[in-house]
Motif scaffolding. Sequence first.
Motif, PDB file in Angstrom:
ATOM      1  N   GLU A  21       5.612  33.530 -12.637  1.00  0.00           N
ATOM      2  CA  GLU A  21       6.235  34.343 -13.023  1.00  0.00           C
ATOM      3  C   GLU A  21       5.594  35.465 -13.595  1.00  0.00           C
ATOM      4  N   ILE A  22       4.028  35.199 -13.700  1.00  0.00           N
ATOM      5  CA  ILE A  22       3.091  36.720 -13.356  1.00  0.00           C
ATOM      6  C   ILE A  22       2.948  36.924 -12.057  1.00  0.00           C
ATOM      7  N   GLU A  23       3.164  36.621 -10.830  1.00  0.00           N
ATOM      8  CA  GLU A  23       3.603  36.674  -9.728  1.00  0.00           C
ATOM      9  C   GLU A  23       5.213  38.041  -9.206  1.00  0.00           C
ATOM     10  N   LEU A  24       5.870  36.819  -9.985  1.00  0.00           N
ATOM     11  CA  LEU A  24       7.709  37.845  -9.758  1.00  0.00           C
ATOM     12  C   LEU A  24       7.122  39.208 -10.318  1.00  0.00           C
ATOM     13  N   CYS A  25       6.105  39.454 -11.658  1.00  0.00           N
ATOM     14  CA  CYS A  25       6.337  40.701 -12.684  1.00  0.00           C
ATOM     15  C   CYS A  25       6.247  41.503 -11.224  1.00  0.00           C
ATOM     16  N   ALA A  31      11.230  50.587 -11.161  1.00  0.00           N
ATOM     17  CA  ALA A  31      12.561  51.690 -10.177  1.00  0.00           C
ATOM     18  C   ALA A  31      13.021  51.632  -9.465  1.00  0.00           C
ATOM     19  N   ASP A  32      12.062  51.233  -7.863  1.00  0.00           N
ATOM     20  CA  ASP A  32      13.049  51.087  -6.545  1.00  0.00           C
ATOM     21  C   ASP A  32      14.231  50.414  -7.057  1.00  0.00           C
ATOM     22  N   ALA A  33      14.054  49.338  -7.425  1.00  0.00           N
ATOM     23  CA  ALA A  33      15.803  48.776  -7.761  1.00  0.00           C
ATOM     24  C   ALA A  33      16.929  49.469  -8.277  1.00  0.00           C
ATOM     25  N   ARG A  34      16.648  50.353  -9.051  1.00  0.00           N
ATOM     26  CA  ARG A  34      17.337  51.064  -9.462  1.00  0.00           C
ATOM     27  C   ARG A  34      17.838  52.345  -8.510  1.00  0.00           C
ATOM     28  N   ALA A  47      19.618  42.221  -6.860  1.00  0.00           N
ATOM     29  CA  ALA A  47      18.906  41.003  -7.281  1.00  0.00           C
ATOM     30  C   ALA A  47      17.925  40.665  -6.372  1.00  0.00           C
ATOM     31  N   GLU A  48      17.945  40.242  -5.039  1.00  0.00           N
ATOM     32  CA  GLU A  48      17.131  39.135  -3.988  1.00  0.00           C
ATOM     33  C   GLU A  48      16.041  40.338  -3.786  1.00  0.00           C
ATOM     34  N   PHE A  49      16.177  41.742  -3.934  1.00  0.00           N
ATOM     35  CA  PHE A  49      14.801  42.996  -4.197  1.00  0.00           C
ATOM     36  C   PHE A  49      13.995  42.603  -5.265  1.00  0.00           C
ATOM     37  N   ILE A  50      14.786  42.289  -6.068  1.00  0.00           N
ATOM     38  CA  ILE A  50      13.303  41.923  -7.002  1.00  0.00           C
ATOM     39  C   ILE A  50      13.420  40.483  -7.388  1.00  0.00           C
TER      40      ILE A  50
END
Length: 57
Positions: A21-25, A31-34, A47-50
């Motif tokens: 979970e830490i690695e994912l965070c 900001a890039d996802a937006r 969703a795939e990007f994050i």
Amino acid sequence: MRQRSACSLRSAGRIEDGAREIELCQSRSFADARLLADALGNVDEVAEFIGRNAPEE
């Protein structure tokens, strides 16, 4: 702080793998996802990007 929070969530049974979970965070750039969402208008790509599953409609 994130590590402590992940440990607390794991202890509470909210997440199974605190390190993952830490690695994912840390790997997510919301900001890039937006910007990606604005550019593509495609929830699945964002969703795939994050590293998450897109919400079901």
